[in-house]
Design a protein around this motif. Structure first.
Motif, PDB file in Angstrom:
ATOM      1  N   UNK A  14       0.855  -1.183   0.000  1.00  0.00           N
ATOM      2  CA  UNK A  14       0.000   0.000   0.000  1.00  0.00           C
ATOM      3  C   UNK A  14       0.897   1.240   0.000  1.00  0.00           C
ATOM      4  N   UNK A  15       0.591   2.172  -0.886  1.00  0.00           N
ATOM      5  CA  UNK A  15       1.399   3.389  -0.957  1.00  0.00           C
ATOM      6  C   UNK A  15       1.148   4.268   0.267  1.00  0.00           C
ATOM      7  N   UNK A  16       2.193   4.602   1.027  1.00  0.00           N
ATOM      8  CA  UNK A  16       2.009   5.477   2.179  1.00  0.00           C
ATOM      9  C   UNK A  16       1.691   6.900   1.713  1.00  0.00           C
ATOM     10  N   UNK A  17       0.847   7.583   2.465  1.00  0.00           N
ATOM     11  CA  UNK A  17       0.399   8.916   2.063  1.00  0.00           C
ATOM     12  C   UNK A  17       0.562   9.949   3.184  1.00  0.00           C
ATOM     13  N   UNK A  18       1.391   9.666   4.138  1.00  0.00           N
ATOM     14  CA  UNK A  18       1.564  10.552   5.280  1.00  0.00           C
ATOM     15  C   UNK A  18       1.919  11.970   4.859  1.00  0.00           C
ATOM     16  N   UNK A  19       2.889  12.114   3.974  1.00  0.00           N
ATOM     17  CA  UNK A  19       3.342  13.441   3.554  1.00  0.00           C
ATOM     18  C   UNK A  19       2.236  14.158   2.779  1.00  0.00           C
ATOM     19  N   UNK A  20       1.605  13.468   1.843  1.00  0.00           N
ATOM     20  CA  UNK A  20       0.534  14.081   1.051  1.00  0.00           C
ATOM     21  C   UNK A  20      -0.609  14.558   1.950  1.00  0.00           C
ATOM     22  N   UNK A  21      -1.007  13.735   2.911  1.00  0.00           N
ATOM     23  CA  UNK A  21      -2.091  14.114   3.822  1.00  0.00           C
ATOM     24  C   UNK A  21      -1.715  15.333   4.663  1.00  0.00           C
ATOM     25  N   UNK A  22      -0.474  15.409   5.091  1.00  0.00           N
ATOM     26  CA  UNK A  22      -0.009  16.567   5.849  1.00  0.00           C
ATOM     27  C   UNK A  22      -0.095  17.828   4.997  1.00  0.00           C
ATOM     28  N   UNK A  23       0.328  17.717   3.735  1.00  0.00           N
ATOM     29  CA  UNK A  23       0.278  18.873   2.838  1.00  0.00           C
ATOM     30  C   UNK A  23      -1.156  19.308   2.559  1.00  0.00           C
ATOM     31  N   UNK A  24      -2.064  18.355   2.494  1.00  0.00           N
ATOM     32  CA  UNK A  24      -3.473  18.683   2.243  1.00  0.00           C
ATOM     33  C   UNK A  24      -4.115  19.369   3.446  1.00  0.00           C
ATOM     34  N   UNK A  25      -3.613  19.117   4.641  1.00  0.00           N
ATOM     35  CA  UNK A  25      -4.183  19.679   5.870  1.00  0.00           C
ATOM     36  C   UNK A  25      -3.648  21.052   6.226  1.00  0.00           C
ATOM     37  N   UNK A  26      -2.443  21.357   5.793  1.00  0.00           N
ATOM     38  CA  UNK A  26      -1.795  22.605   6.196  1.00  0.00           C
ATOM     39  C   UNK A  26      -1.659  23.564   5.018  1.00  0.00           C
ATOM     40  N   UNK A  27      -1.752  24.844   5.323  1.00  0.00           N
ATOM     41  CA  UNK A  27      -1.619  25.862   4.287  1.00  0.00           C
ATOM     42  C   UNK A  27      -0.184  25.943   3.759  1.00  0.00           C
ATOM     43  N   UNK A  28       0.772  25.754   4.640  1.00  0.00           N
ATOM     44  CA  UNK A  28       2.182  25.805   4.240  1.00  0.00           C
ATOM     45  C   UNK A  28       2.958  24.827   5.099  1.00  0.00           C
ATOM     46  N   UNK A  29       3.890  24.132   4.450  1.00  0.00           N
ATOM     47  CA  UNK A  29       4.742  23.176   5.161  1.00  0.00           C
ATOM     48  C   UNK A  29       6.170  23.344   4.660  1.00  0.00           C
ATOM     49  N   UNK A  30       7.094  23.388   5.598  1.00  0.00           N
ATOM     50  CA  UNK A  30       8.515  23.385   5.271  1.00  0.00           C
ATOM     51  C   UNK A  30       9.117  22.200   6.008  1.00  0.00           C
ATOM     52  N   UNK A  31       9.615  21.221   5.240  1.00  0.00           N
ATOM     53  CA  UNK A  31      10.275  20.062   5.837  1.00  0.00           C
ATOM     54  C   UNK A  31      11.727  20.424   6.079  1.00  0.00           C
TER      55      UNK A  31
END
Length: 150
Positions: free
Chosen positions: A18-35
């Motif tokens: 199963x393809x993990x989607x943790x990063x994508x889901x975080x980006x969808x929830x937040x207006x801006x993300x800087x890793x």
């Protein structure tokens, strides 16, 4: 829930095909993300730069640890989202839109390319951001004097 959001189970998902989607889901929830990473000078400089402009960096920056078991999975997800096999940190997003690395984001902010986004998202007007940035750059430089006994 915090462990799930941090990608703690992504390796298990990968083992199950199963393809993990943790990063994508975080980006969808937040207006801006800087890793970012610990001990990353460019991450620290970008954080200070955005903070001076009024960006709420505590809610924007997500610090990853290369020693954590989920790091490789999170990095693979980032590679898939950016389309880049090699990159340096920090890596920045406006929602799910990839902004780029340190140099790219600094150039975009300086050129005013993110003015509309910053105003709509954080209420930061370009004039206020410019004033904050220039006030910081005009602050007197402190000189550290060491006495001879040091």
């Amino acid at each position: 829930v915090d462990r799930i959001e941090a990608g703690a189970y992504d390796v298990l998902f990968e083992e199950l095909g199963v393809e993990p989607v943790t990063v994508r889901l975080l980006l969808e929830r937040k207006a801006m993300v800087v890793f970012s990473l610990p001990n990353c000078p460019q991450c620290d400089v970008l954080r200070e730069f955005l903070e001076r402009r009024g960006v709420p960096t505590d809610s924007v920056f997500v610090k990853w640890d290369k020693a954590s078991p989920q790091y490789q999975s999170l990095k693979a997800q980032l590679v898939a989202l950016t389309g880049r096999n090699q990159f340096s940190f920090p890596q920045s997003f406006a929602g799910t839109t990839y902004l780029g690395s340190y140099d790219e984001v600094m150039a975009k902010v300086d050129a005013g390319e993110l003015d509309d986004f910053l105003y709509k998202t954080f209420g930061i007007s370009p004039a206020a951001a410019a004033a904050a940035a220039s006030a910081q750059s005009e602050a007197p430089t402190q000189i550290l004097a060491l006495d001879e006994d040091f």
